[in-house]
Design a protein around this motif. Structure first.
Motif, PDB file in Angstrom:
ATOM      1  N   ILE A   1       0.859  -1.317  -0.262  1.00 29.57           N
ATOM      2  CA  ILE A   1       0.191  -0.094  -0.246  1.00 29.57           C
ATOM      3  C   ILE A   1       1.026   1.142   0.167  1.00 29.57           C
ATOM      4  O   ILE A   1       1.686   1.195   0.658  1.00 29.57           O
ATOM      5  CB  ILE A   1      -1.084   0.141   1.389  1.00 29.57           C
ATOM      6  N   THR A   2       0.661   2.094  -1.140  1.00 29.55           N
ATOM      7  CA  THR A   2       1.694   3.288  -1.171  1.00 29.55           C
ATOM      8  C   THR A   2       0.912   4.682  -1.087  1.00 29.55           C
ATOM      9  O   THR A   2       1.595   5.874  -0.392  1.00 29.55           O
ATOM     10  CB  THR A   2       1.979   3.178  -3.017  1.00 29.55           C
ATOM     11  N   HIS A   3       0.019   4.962  -1.070  1.00 28.94           N
ATOM     12  CA  HIS A   3      -1.134   5.676  -0.737  1.00 28.94           C
ATOM     13  C   HIS A   3      -1.726   5.523   0.708  1.00 28.94           C
ATOM     14  O   HIS A   3      -2.642   4.884   0.799  1.00 28.94           O
ATOM     15  CB  HIS A   3      -2.431   6.024  -1.754  1.00 28.94           C
ATOM     16  N   LEU A   4      -1.123   6.425   1.248  1.00 30.83           N
ATOM     17  CA  LEU A   4      -1.226   6.215   2.973  1.00 30.83           C
ATOM     18  C   LEU A   4      -2.581   7.356   3.341  1.00 30.83           C
ATOM     19  O   LEU A   4      -3.618   6.691   3.959  1.00 30.83           O
ATOM     20  CB  LEU A   4       0.313   5.948   3.686  1.00 30.83           C
ATOM     21  N   ALA A   5      -2.423   8.075   2.752  1.00 25.43           N
ATOM     22  CA  ALA A   5      -3.479   9.331   3.005  1.00 25.43           C
ATOM     23  C   ALA A   5      -4.677   8.821   2.296  1.00 25.43           C
ATOM     24  O   ALA A   5      -5.914   9.286   2.964  1.00 25.43           O
ATOM     25  CB  ALA A   5      -2.739  10.414   2.673  1.00 25.43           C
ATOM     26  N   LEU A   6      -4.000   8.174   1.640  1.00 24.68           N
ATOM     27  CA  LEU A   6      -6.217   7.605   1.064  1.00 24.68           C
ATOM     28  C   LEU A   6      -6.377   6.832   1.415  1.00 24.68           C
ATOM     29  O   LEU A   6      -7.881   6.493   1.566  1.00 24.68           O
ATOM     30  CB  LEU A   6      -5.566   7.156  -0.506  1.00 24.68           C
ATOM     31  N   THR A   7      -5.344   5.504   1.666  1.00 22.19           N
ATOM     32  CA  THR A   7      -5.683   4.909   3.006  1.00 22.19           C
ATOM     33  C   THR A   7      -6.821   5.032   4.375  1.00 22.19           C
ATOM     34  O   THR A   7      -7.461   4.606   5.303  1.00 22.19           O
ATOM     35  CB  THR A   7      -4.854   3.475   3.645  1.00 22.19           C
ATOM     36  N   ILE A   8      -5.910   6.242   4.965  1.00 22.99           N
ATOM     37  CA  ILE A   8      -6.804   7.158   5.964  1.00 22.99           C
ATOM     38  C   ILE A   8      -7.814   7.418   5.898  1.00 22.99           C
ATOM     39  O   ILE A   8      -8.781   7.314   6.579  1.00 22.99           O
ATOM     40  CB  ILE A   8      -5.537   8.097   6.647  1.00 22.99           C
ATOM     41  N   LEU A   9      -7.860   7.964   4.654  1.00 22.24           N
ATOM     42  CA  LEU A   9      -9.261   9.229   4.204  1.00 22.24           C
ATOM     43  C   LEU A   9     -10.041   7.851   4.435  1.00 22.24           C
ATOM     44  O   LEU A   9     -11.339   7.724   4.828  1.00 22.24           O
ATOM     45  CB  LEU A   9      -8.950   9.741   3.238  1.00 22.24           C
ATOM     46  N   SER A  10     -10.344   6.659   3.314  1.00 18.59           N
ATOM     47  CA  SER A  10     -10.587   5.533   3.216  1.00 18.59           C
ATOM     48  C   SER A  10     -11.769   5.454   4.835  1.00 18.59           C
ATOM     49  O   SER A  10     -12.872   5.478   4.780  1.00 18.59           O
ATOM     50  CB  SER A  10     -10.979   4.662   2.806  1.00 18.59           C
ATOM     51  N   ALA A  11     -10.404   5.058   5.555  1.00 19.66           N
ATOM     52  CA  ALA A  11     -11.533   4.047   6.737  1.00 19.66           C
ATOM     53  C   ALA A  11     -12.041   5.483   7.078  1.00 19.66           C
ATOM     54  O   ALA A  11     -12.648   5.152   8.316  1.00 19.66           O
ATOM     55  CB  ALA A  11      -9.582   4.466   8.076  1.00 19.66           C
ATOM     56  N   MET A  12     -11.567   7.062   7.751  1.00 15.32           N
ATOM     57  CA  MET A  12     -12.475   7.562   8.938  1.00 15.32           C
ATOM     58  C   MET A  12     -13.889   7.965   7.613  1.00 15.32           C
ATOM     59  O   MET A  12     -14.668   8.159   8.987  1.00 15.32           O
ATOM     60  CB  MET A  12     -11.348   9.197   7.830  1.00 15.32           C
ATOM     61  N   LEU A  13     -13.722   7.910   6.314  1.00 11.68           N
ATOM     62  CA  LEU A  13     -15.026   7.793   6.193  1.00 11.68           C
ATOM     63  C   LEU A  13     -16.235   6.793   6.542  1.00 11.68           C
ATOM     64  O   LEU A  13     -17.125   6.859   6.976  1.00 11.68           O
ATOM     65  CB  LEU A  13     -14.561   8.163   4.440  1.00 11.68           C
ATOM     66  N   PHE A  14     -15.106   5.730   6.048  1.00  9.68           N
ATOM     67  CA  PHE A  14     -16.487   4.639   7.120  1.00  9.68           C
ATOM     68  C   PHE A  14     -16.697   4.790   8.201  1.00  9.68           C
ATOM     69  O   PHE A  14     -17.944   4.611   8.645  1.00  9.68           O
ATOM     70  CB  PHE A  14     -15.522   3.101   6.447  1.00  9.68           C
TER      71      PHE A  14
END
Length: 312
Positions: free
Chosen positions: A275-288
């Motif tokens: 997983i190279t897009h850490l910010a996108l991962t965090i955003l997805s988790a926060m939205l969920f």
């Protein structure tokens, strides 16, 4: 439980002479008022009838209405809803059914017996006239038609109804049902408020097909202003009566956003093992997580409001 039905061939009731019908007509400079009052009196000649004109005209409308046999009540304030509030307060105490209609000849007063028939026969507490069933060419412009259908669709979705014309001004109510309704809006949203409150109070709502004609006189509806006020009312009513609907919608939008933003993260992990897009991962988790929390808050708010309503 309240429902909505379409009654294509209502029969004229057999209890005509025992019923008292009050017809309320709000007016503001209506050249057709004499014809409207005359037609209503003739259509209801077998009933015990009173016709109340709530007037805010600067022309001779009140004189014409009185000459045609109507009771004329002046409207000191402004607004469509306010006019009907004045009219409702003027209805005879022994009235059985209250009919609402406009004074511009768009509605056929000879269809009043058809409109009240479901109430007389015990099938409904509120009866609405569906203008789209028999609308004459040019009676409603495309903008108002689209706006009406949009508002009706929102009301149907949020309140589990199957209306075809929620904004009709030709409607009838059982007097006891009218007394139970709580309506506060002074403007055009009053029409939607009545339906929403009737639905919340589990009243039976039906529709019948009616004729809708081109108006005589100047149109009073301000499409954009009144449309925005109606949508505002619907949101407020949902907030006060069914907050879960709002919270659920917002929560599902957040969850959908998390799925869309997180799809690339999942794809990258499945195909490359990293997983190279850490910010996108965090955003997805926060939205969920935010979506789940919003839905939970909505469920809690709905439980609290339901409990408070039961206490009353």
């Amino acid at each position: 439980m309240a429902g909505i039905a379409s009654l294509e061939k209502p029969q004229v009731a057999s209890k005509e002479k025992t019923l008292k019908i009050s017809v309320i007509i709000p007016t503001m400079n209506e050249p057709a008022i004499s014809k409207v009052v005359d037609d209503a009196r003739q259509a209801l000649r077998h009933f015990d009838t009173e016709i109340i004109v709530v007037d805010k005209s600067i022309d001779d409308t009140p004189r014409k209405a009185k000459k045609a046999g109507a009771i004329v009540v002046p409207q000191s304030d402004v607004g469509y809803g306010n006019a009907y509030a004045v009219g409702f307060s003027s209805v005879a105490h022994d009235a059985d059914i209250v009919v609402m209609m406009d004074g511009d000849n768009t509605y056929d007063a000879y269809e009043i017996p058809m409109l009240i028939d479901p109430i007389v026969n015990g099938q409904a507490d509120v009866c609405l006239g569906n203008r789209f069933a028999r609308m004459e060419p040019g009676a409603m412009n495309a903008r108002n038609r689209i706006g009406n259908q949009l508002i009706t669709g929102v009301i149907n979705t949020l309140y589990r109804l199957k209306l075809k014309d929620s904004q009709t001004g030709f409607r009838a109510l059982r007097k006891t049902a009218l007394d139970a309704l709580e309506m506060t809006d002074d403007g055009m949203p009053f029409a939607s408020e009545m339906i929403i409150d009737a639905r919340k109070k589990s009243m039976r709502i039906v529709e019948v097909p009616i004729t809708y004609r081109q108006r005589m006189g100047e149109a009073k509806l301000k499409a954009y202003k009144d449309g925005s006020l109606i949508f505002s009312l619907i949101i407020r009513m949902v907030r006060d009566y069914n907050p879960f609907a709002i919270f659920l919608t917002i929560g599902l939008i957040l969850i959908l956003g998390s799925l869309l933003s997180g799809s690339y993260v999942v794809y990258e992990w499945l195909t490359r093992g990293i997983i190279t897009h850490l910010a996108l991962t965090i955003l997805s988790a926060m939205l969920f997580m935010g979506g789940i929390q919003v839905i939970s808050f909505g469920l809690l708010a709905d439980i609290i409001i339901t409990a408070l309503r039961v206490k009353r």
